[in-house]
Enzyme design. Structure first.
Site, mmCIF file in Angstrom:
data_model
loop_
_atom_site.group_PDB
_atom_site.id
_atom_site.type_symbol
_atom_site.label_atom_id
_atom_site.label_comp_id
_atom_site.label_asym_id
_atom_site.label_seq_id
_atom_site.Cartn_x
_atom_site.Cartn_y
_atom_site.Cartn_z
ATOM 1 C CG HIS A 168 -0.663 3.743 4.618
ATOM 2 N ND1 HIS A 168 -0.435 2.486 4.123
ATOM 3 C CD2 HIS A 168 -0.691 3.595 5.974
ATOM 4 C CE1 HIS A 168 -0.336 1.614 5.105
ATOM 5 N NE2 HIS A 168 -0.490 2.259 6.237
ATOM 6 C CB CYS B 172 -0.964 -0.014 1.177
ATOM 7 S SG CYS B 172 -0.246 -0.628 2.708
#
Length: 534
Positions: A152, A89
């Site tokens: 993130h 990710c």
């Protein structure tokens, strides 16, 4: 004489009428062209989390529970060969925001060879200040931008979206892991712009065992509010919609809980996200701005197959998330822009998540900096004209600090092979139920001298390596080898930002915690090299 005069009059009138019509057509075209040039398209990137290529109906999913995404594809262009930049990710998101491979932008670790690294709460680093992000560049062209969902790219303040070009933020710097005890590990904060408004599990409920949460509905509402507000203000906007409901532990609201025929929270989550796609596209239509808005739907990496029956689906491809086989990096890809992108198009143009950076800038009339190498290409010629020649370009498969493979045309050459550490030669957590002799492996094998080659046009599952003595192998490698050599020769690696971890940098006392009375004591700093096990 009378007939000749009438005939001449008719011809003269027809000529005059034709000239008048042509002048009107030209005038309308010029007005439309100048208007189009003045009006910058809105841009929406919908980035799902751990959603596999085979999770949407248009790509063959048996459940057929994504009618809105399927309709989006029917009204636009479906990419059969769209890739992320990393099978995990955080690095893939960094690639999208920078238009550059993680090895260039520094979103990797060199603590060990070919290890996937990301941004847990303990990570010290984040996206480098030297990297110029998509919202920062769009801001210079008058765009208003918002991210909704998972960021993130580092949760410390200097790395957060509101300090990296976004005007608005609703979501979290981390994934929705938890619940935690707020003693050894703090629960993860949810932000509204630059202040925490609560934490996952304690304030924003996630019923982990049942797979129930209202978060996706909140993310949909936030998107609708932003679109309406910026439309009313007359601003071009960039919406980065990145809900994480399909990342484990998967969740859906009570309205979608238990509805999926797949019988899992993951299936429910996919259905609700599909619903969200429909709500957003229908809003654009109701506001009359669908013809002024470029939308792209994709995912950050392949489905997390290690969750077995509770995971997503990677279609016919080998393995999944964490790996550089096709299942780890080939993603769903749908482009939509009514009136500009023709409907019902299926393309085999090789595309990557980094192309969304470059394509968005081109559509907005913005130039990126010229002092660095960009890996994203402009896909707009292929999107606008389906008859346009396919753009030749390689697709790079990196795992941490190592180039594992490359795709050129229909051929994919593995320079390194590694699935995961393990002992059972037939069992792979990242490839449950899949085993290909000498391809899915527990040890790291260097094949640089003689890459393992597949034609993934006819062998998408990477089951049948092409014999190195064959004419096909020699012909393909004669094309691939110089491309790889050139890439390596010109590669300037970014300083790795995912090497150090420290318990003190977790989300103990984020901005806004004072107002909520939810600040936690910060332990003593003790930075150490992070350990990445795969």
């Amino acid at each position: 004489r009378h007939r000749w005069t009438a005939h001449s009059y008719y011809n003269e009138y027809k000529s005059y009428l034709s000239d008048m019509i042509w002048n009107v057509v030209v005038a309308v075209f010029l007005i439309g062209w100048h208007t189009a040039q003045a009006r910058k398209p809105n841009i929406i990137i919908m980035l799902m989390d751990d959603m596999g290529w085979g999770d949407i109906g248009i790509n063959g999913n048996w459940a057929k529970e994504t009618p809105n995404i399927d309709q989006m594809a029917a009204e636009g262009t479906l990419f059969m060969d769209f890739y992320t930049a990393n099978p995990l990710c955080s690095p893939s998101r960094a690639a999208l925001m920078t238009g550059r491979l993680p090895i260039r932008n520094g979103f990797y670790s060199d603590n060990a060879h070919a290890r996937n690294a990301y941004t847990p709460q303990t990570i010290v680093g984040g996206i480098h200040k030297s990297e110029v992000l998509l919202p920062e560049l769009l801001k210079g062209a008058g765009y208003r931008s918002k991210i909704i969902g998972k960021w993130h790219l580092g949760h410390r303040q200097e790395f957060m979206p509101y300090n990296r070009g976004f005007d608005e933020f609703f979501g979290s710097g981390n994934c929705h892991f938890g619940p935690f005890d707020d003693v050894k590990t703090p629960n993860i904060p949810v932000y509204k712009n630059d202040k925490m408004v609560g934490r996952y599990y304690t304030n924003f409920t996630i019923e982990k065992q049942q797979g129930i949460s209202n978060l996706t509905q909140i993310f949909i509402a936030e998107a609708m509010d932003f679109i309406k507000k910026e439309h009313e203000a007359g601003n071009p906007f960039f919406l980065y919609w990145t809900p994480d409901a399909t990342h484990g532990p998967a969740y859906a609201s009570t309205a979608f809980h238990g509805r999926s025929i797949r019988g899992t929270p993951y299936g429910d989550a996919v259905m609700e996200l599909d619903h969200g796609v429909g709500v957003i596209l229908n809003l654009l239509k109701s506001l009359g701005i669908h013809r002024d808005t470029f939308v792209f739907f994709t995912s950050d990496n392949g489905a997390a197959t290690y969750r077995n029956a509770f995971a997503g689906n990677n279609g016919p491809f080998l393995c999944g998330k964490e790996t550089t086989y096709e299942g780890g990096m080939r993603e769903p890809g749908v482009a939509w822009w009514p009136g500009t992108i023709p409907s019902g198009v299926v393309t085999h143009q090789l595309g990557t998540i980094m192309d969304l950076f470059t394509t968005s800038l081109v559509l907005a009339g913005v130039k990126h900096p010229t002092d660095r190498i960009y890996d994203g290409i402009d896909l707009s010629p292929v999107l606008i004209d389906p008859g346009h020649d396919v753009i030749d370009r390689p697709v790079w498969y990196y795992r941490g600090n190592e180039l594992m493979a490359v795709r050129v045309g229909s051929y994919k050459a593995h320079y390194w092979l590694w699935t995961e550490f393990g002992k059972d030669p037939l069992k792979f957590t990242f490839c449950p139920g899949q085993y290909v002799q000498n391809v899915t492996v527990h040890d790291q094998f260097n094949h640089t001298d003689q890459p393992v080659l597949f034609n993934i046009g006819r062998d998408p599952g990477e089951k049948y390596p092409i014999g190195p003595k064959s004419a096909e192998y020699k012909t393909a490698m004669k094309i691939i080898s110089p491309i790889v050599a050139d890439h390596r020769a010109k590669l300037v690696k970014g300083k790795p930002s995912l090497n150090y971890c420290d318990n003190a940098v977790q989300n103990w006392a984020p901005p806004g915690c004072e107002e909520l009375g939810y600040c936690l004591p910060i332990p003593k700093s003790n930075p150490k090299l992070c350990y990445w096990d795969h």
